[in-house]
Design an enzyme around this catalytic site. Structure first.
Site, short mmCIF file in Angstrom:
data_model
loop_
_atom_site.label_atom_id
_atom_site.label_comp_id
_atom_site.label_asym_id
_atom_site.label_seq_id
_atom_site.Cartn_x
_atom_site.Cartn_y
_atom_site.Cartn_z
N GLU A 1 36.25 50.21 46.65
CA GLU A 1 36.65 48.94 46.03
C GLU A 1 36.92 47.93 47.15
O GLU A 1 38.01 47.89 47.73
CB GLU A 1 37.90 49.09 45.16
CG GLU A 1 38.23 47.80 44.43
CD GLU A 1 39.70 47.63 44.08
OE1 GLU A 1 40.02 46.66 43.37
OE2 GLU A 1 40.53 48.44 44.53
N ASP B 1 40.06 53.30 45.34
CA ASP B 1 40.87 52.11 45.04
C ASP B 1 41.43 51.50 46.32
O ASP B 1 41.84 52.21 47.24
CB ASP B 1 42.01 52.52 44.10
CG ASP B 1 42.78 51.34 43.57
OD1 ASP B 1 42.18 50.47 42.94
OD2 ASP B 1 44.01 51.29 43.79
N ASP C 1 39.86 44.83 36.24
CA ASP C 1 40.59 43.90 37.11
C ASP C 1 40.22 42.44 36.88
O ASP C 1 40.75 41.56 37.56
CB ASP C 1 40.31 44.24 38.58
CG ASP C 1 41.10 45.45 39.05
OD1 ASP C 1 42.23 45.65 38.57
OD2 ASP C 1 40.58 46.20 39.90
#
Length: 596
Positions: free
Chosen positions: A369, A340, A436
């Site tokens: 990410e 992340d 997201d």
């Protein structure tokens, strides 16, 4: 010839080992400016003896964007060393030599200067970028655990809402999704054809999304136990499904014992250097520490004081996080980490992370990410791939948003492919929606034919495709938190036609995986006004050809082959008539029989 547009960088995505002993060399030139590019190459120690600089090999035009052409050649070096330069012929008939010292007139005297050439001093196999082979064969399925299925009501959080009781969930809602619920529905994934499972964070945290970690070594009690998670991994592996967990190493949650110690002890806390603190106090509501404020007295994820940023340059923090990363591999045999906010963590740490994880499992997959160009993370010693938003959002811009023309989409996709080595592109993570983003069906304004066309196009590209849970049965949802709706398990409320389409698309991808992973990509039809694109994927003697119509009017294509899949397409008089959102995917056996 526009010499300022010419670019080559040794030991980069322009010059790299692809397979052992197989070296790829690329060159960039101005679009439509160079008619022919040649490679001049040989062993550096045989420069004078063999005089190989008198010979040259033609390069292939690999890809084009709006402003550049990219040329490529695949070479071998019997002594595992290479010295090379380029000879270019422009449309203006100018010919010149390009090498390590720049451009010169292409003369015998210039070619005889050894220092003018680029060099690959030695082909070190240990330096070659290696990506796990299994990822190329994987169709991923992303699950937001709190919303997939409630399999164990005894651990459902107090105050949780009835499953799916709100049409639009709020940021603080809980519904009781857990790991047992995922185990209970592994048959659904198997039927669909999924062989890769990506779970959003499952570790102990305060929120429903779990990106505010409290304890990285514990499963959140609302999700289950370590025994349940072990069962999930084991049963997934028995079905041929790999498991990827989500690592939040950029920041911790403010309920973490680490941060709580800082709150309690201030400058005397033994964890004070584990974070980026600029002034005290650090309590929320004091010293400018407010949600969304620019005055927060410590570095955070975005402007969220509930998520203090970890100092990954601190050796103690490094050891702590690497212990976490290796623990879940050693104890539970996970196959991959998704990292992340990976672009906000230092490269130094990620190199250590790579070494620690791949030492335990040689074919371990590391996914970052990152939403933008990612070359510096993809050199072979940090990540294998990134969440390929830059690629898939270009697809969405053309298919869904209608904000770019076909040529702009093709240019953008080629530009992204040329940023990376071929083996990198083969394991990029391609998703059209996620936790997201707004869901695919919603950004398509409910147009399921458009959603299916976009999915089909994406599944034919380089990289490993991902389905966000529920997309296969028609789940919609706007941006966070609406994209995190409860999965629908009542078959009467599922779109079973969409499920069968997704199932067929996944099967197509798996049956032709080698061609789609390794094959060349050629855009042979781009109709700007009609909004139609056609491309070929070719490997060895096999070719898949596909046409997609995003225009308002029907479009006719004259192509032949075995039909693999179609939508809103009709074969009339040996020609395919594509309606709006129509596509056809064909397979041809031998490329040389097609006349191209």
């Amino acid at each position: 010839m526009e010499k300022s547009a010419i670019l080559h960088r040794p030991d980069s995505e322009y010059a790299y080992l692809y397979q052992e002993g197989e070296f790829h060399i690329r060159l960039r030139t101005k679009k439509d400016d160079v008619t022919t590019a040649f490679l001049i190459s040989g062993d550096p120690y045989l420069f004078g003896e063999d005089q190989w600089y008198q010979e040259q090999q033609p390069m292939t035009l690999l890809a084009s964007t709006e402003i550049h052409d990219y040329w490529q050649i695949v070479v071998e070096a019997p002594y595992r060393r290479l010295q090379y330069a380029f000879s270019l012929v422009g449309k203006d008939q100018e010919t010149f030599f390009y090498g390590d010292r720049g451009s010169f007139e292409d003369t015998k005297e210039v070619r005889e200067v050894a220092g003018y050439y680029f060099r690959m001093p030695y082909f070190h196999e240990i330096d070659r970028f290696k990506a796990p082979d299994w990822v190329k064969k994987t169709i991923w399925y992303q699950i937001f655990p709190e919303r997939f299925a409630n399999g164990d009501p005894s651990i459902t959080p107090v105050g949780a809402l009835a499953w799916g009781s709100k049409e639009h969930p709020d940021t603080t809602d809980f519904y009781g999704g857990d790991l047992q619920g995922i185990i209970d529905h592994l048959d659904h994934l198997t039927e669909l054809g999924i062989n890769g499972l990506y779970l959003c964070p499952i570790f102990k945290a305060s929120s429903n999304h779990k990106y505010d970690t409290i304890d990285y070594f514990e499963i959140d009690p609302a999700f289950g136990s370590k025994e349940t998670f072990k069962e999930l991994v084991d049963k997934a592996h028995q079905r041929g499904i790999k498991v990827m967990l989500d690592a939040v190493f950029n920041h911790a949650g403010d309920k973490s014992p680490l941060w709580q110690d800082v709150l309690k002890n201030g400058k005397q806390s033994k964890y004070v250097d584990w974070f980026h603190i600029h002034s005290f106090p650090v309590a929320i509501g004091e010293n400018g520490n407010f949600e969304g404020a620019r005055t927060v007295s410590y570095d955070t994820f975005a402007f969220t004081p509930h998520m203090p940023k970890l100092n990954t340059a601190n050796p103690e923090v490094q050891d702590y996080l690497l212990d976490i990363a290796t623990y879940w591999i050693k104890e539970f045999d996970i196959d991959a980490w998704r990292l992340d906010v990976a672009n906000e963590v230092d490269h130094h740490f990620w190199k250590k992370f790579y070494q620690a994880t791949t030492a335990l499992k040689k074919d371990f997959y590391i996914l970052g990410e990152i939403w933008h160009s990612s070359q510096s993370w993809l050199q072979g010693d940090e990540f294998h791939g990134v969440m390929n938003y830059a690629y898939t959002e270009t697809i969405e811009d053309f298919f869904i948003k209608k904000s770019i023309a076909p040529t702009k989409m093709v240019s953008g996709l080629n530009e992204q492919l040329m940023l990376y080595r071929q083996q990198t592109n083969e394991v990029m993570f391609n998703m059209l929606d996620s936790h997201d983003t707004a869901r695919l069906l919603t950004i398509c304004n409910g147009d399921k034919e458009l959603a299916k066309a976009t999915l089909a196009f994406t599944f034919l590209q380089h990289g490993s495709p991902c389905i966000y849970y529920g997309t296969e049965i028609g789940l919609d949802g706007a941006n966070d938190p609406d994209c995190r709706k409860c999965m629908i398990w009542d078959k009467d409320k599922q779109d079973l036609t969409l499920f069968e389409f997704t199932k067929k698309l996944i099967q197509l991808r798996k049956e032709h995986q080698a061609l789609l992973s390794f094959g060349s990509l050629e855009w042979h039809l781009i109709e700007e006004n009609e909004k139609v694109v056609g491309f070929r994927r070719t490997a060895n003697d096999e070719t898949i050809v596909a046409y997609f119509n995003q225009g308002d009017a029907a479009y006719t294509v004259n192509d032949h082959g075995t039909l693999l899949m179609e939508q809103a397409a009709e074969l009339i008089d040996e020609k395919w008539h594509l309606k709006q959102n129509g596509f056809v995917i064909l397979k041809n056996k031998k490329r040389n029989e097609l006349g191209f």
